[in-house]
Design an enzyme around this catalytic site. Structure first.
Site, short mmCIF file in Angstrom:
data_model
loop_
_atom_site.label_atom_id
_atom_site.label_comp_id
_atom_site.label_asym_id
_atom_site.label_seq_id
_atom_site.Cartn_x
_atom_site.Cartn_y
_atom_site.Cartn_z
NE ARG A 136 90.89 -20.55 87.89
CZ ARG A 136 91.07 -19.49 88.66
NH1 ARG A 136 90.22 -19.25 89.67
NH2 ARG A 136 92.06 -18.65 88.44
CD GLU A 182 83.55 -18.38 86.81
OE1 GLU A 182 84.25 -17.37 86.83
OE2 GLU A 182 83.44 -19.15 87.78
#
Length: 336
Positions: free
Chosen positions: A235, A264
């Site tokens: 992550r 992201e």
């Protein structure tokens, strides 16, 4: 039963449709290219459940809006659930289910691909040779045999990475608040600071919770071996990107390979090649020759996508049949 599938790409449709054809009573899948947010929640109108992915926003306001639309369940096509407000879902009586483990070797192999590419500079060599440049300057790597690899998170993916790196002849260290008996058969469990100080390569394979956000920060980067490599296929927010940039600039960090990035959601899974990317932190990261970024593709294998689809339908059938779901997310069980 009608299901709104958010963040749906062609490959999602192909594998979900394939699994749906095996259902005795097929589901009515409504595909939405848009990601889920408060602005797109209306696309779930008339649906009994929604199916989401890693960057969909499933916070309290979205869940409340879904509840008002009559949605009864949230089904994740992934293992992580840090984008879902579990407490709010429980309060509303919504079932939240995930795919807890799918082809862990897929992510593990991508992790090793990042390590190998960064170490032997094959991405740079490929471009050089295509331009007729066969010089070796700047392509010097290290022999992995005998090096120490530190694995943060020794679950199924971390264990798969450990097995591969052990096969390379590496010493393997692991850190996990819940030690893995299987891991100790091939590696040594240590505390986090010891792992960072002793490892030539550090790779992250743990879930994201609020308390471990930026677990790799300026202080922890300072504990790493000078010139060590950092890999993250877990992550994005597990590492502090700004602190990593400083470590790269000072030459403290030798190389960085990431398949995830903390901001992201506006970049990955989209074609931004004709756009101006206004994320200055990401753009600065991309200027380093010793940084390799892939767009959250670690999971992207035929086997993993097929397993994700199959388990998603198993979870959906629990809602249909009113049975207990073994993959239900009941609470944030923070181990890191």
């Amino acid at each position: 039963m009608k299901i709104a599938v958010f963040s749906a790409h062609t490959y999602d449709k192909n594998f979900l449709d394939e699994a749906n054809r095996r259902e005795p009573v097929p589901f009515d899948l409504i595909y939405q290219e848009a990601s889920l947010s408060l602005q797109t929640v209306a696309f779930a109108q008339g649906c009994d459940a929604i199916c989401v992915f890693v960057n969909d926003v499933v916070n309290a306001p979205v869940l409340e809006a879904l509840y008002r639309l009559g949605v009864k369940g949230v089904f994740l096509r992934c293992a992580g659930f840090n984008n879902v407000d579990i407490a709010a879902a429980q309060k509303l009586g919504l079932l939240v289910a995930r795919v807890p483990a799918y082809a862990p070797e897929a992510v593990a192999e991508h992790t090793v691909a990042l390590i190998m590419t960064l170490n032997r500079h094959t991405h740079r060599a490929y471009n050089r040779v295509r331009e007729g440049n066969f010089m070796l300057n700047g392509l010097l790597g290290m022999t992995l045999h005998g090096k120490t690899v530190g694995i943060i998170g020794t679950g199924k993916i971390g264990l798969a990475v450990a097995k591969i790196m052990n096969g390379f002849g590496c010493r393997v260290l692991g850190f996990d608040p819940t030690p893995s008996p299987e891991f100790t058969a091939i590696g040594e469990m240590v505390n986090l600071d010891s792992l960072l100080a002793r490892s030539d390569i550090v790779t992250l394979h743990c879930p994201l919770f609020e308390h471990n956000r930026h677990m790799i920060n300026r202080e922890k980067l300072g504990l790493m071996k000078p010139g060590a490599m950092l890999i993250n296929t877990s992550r994005g927010a597990l590492i502090d990107t700004r602190a990593v940039i400083l470590a790269l600039k000072s030459r403290r960090l030798g190389a960085l390979g990431i398949d995830v990035y903390e901001e992201e959601s506006t970049l990955f899974f989209h074609d931004r090649s004709s756009d101006i990317i206004d994320d200055d932190v990401f753009q600065r990261l991309m200027t380093f020759p010793n940084v390799l970024v892939t767009g959250h593709q670690g999971f992207f294998t035929t086997e993993a996508l097929r397993e994700i689809a199959d388990v998603t339908f198993q979870n959906l059938n629990c809602l249909v049949n009113g049975t207990s779901c073994p993959n239900a997310v009941l609470r944030h069980e923070a181990s890191f």
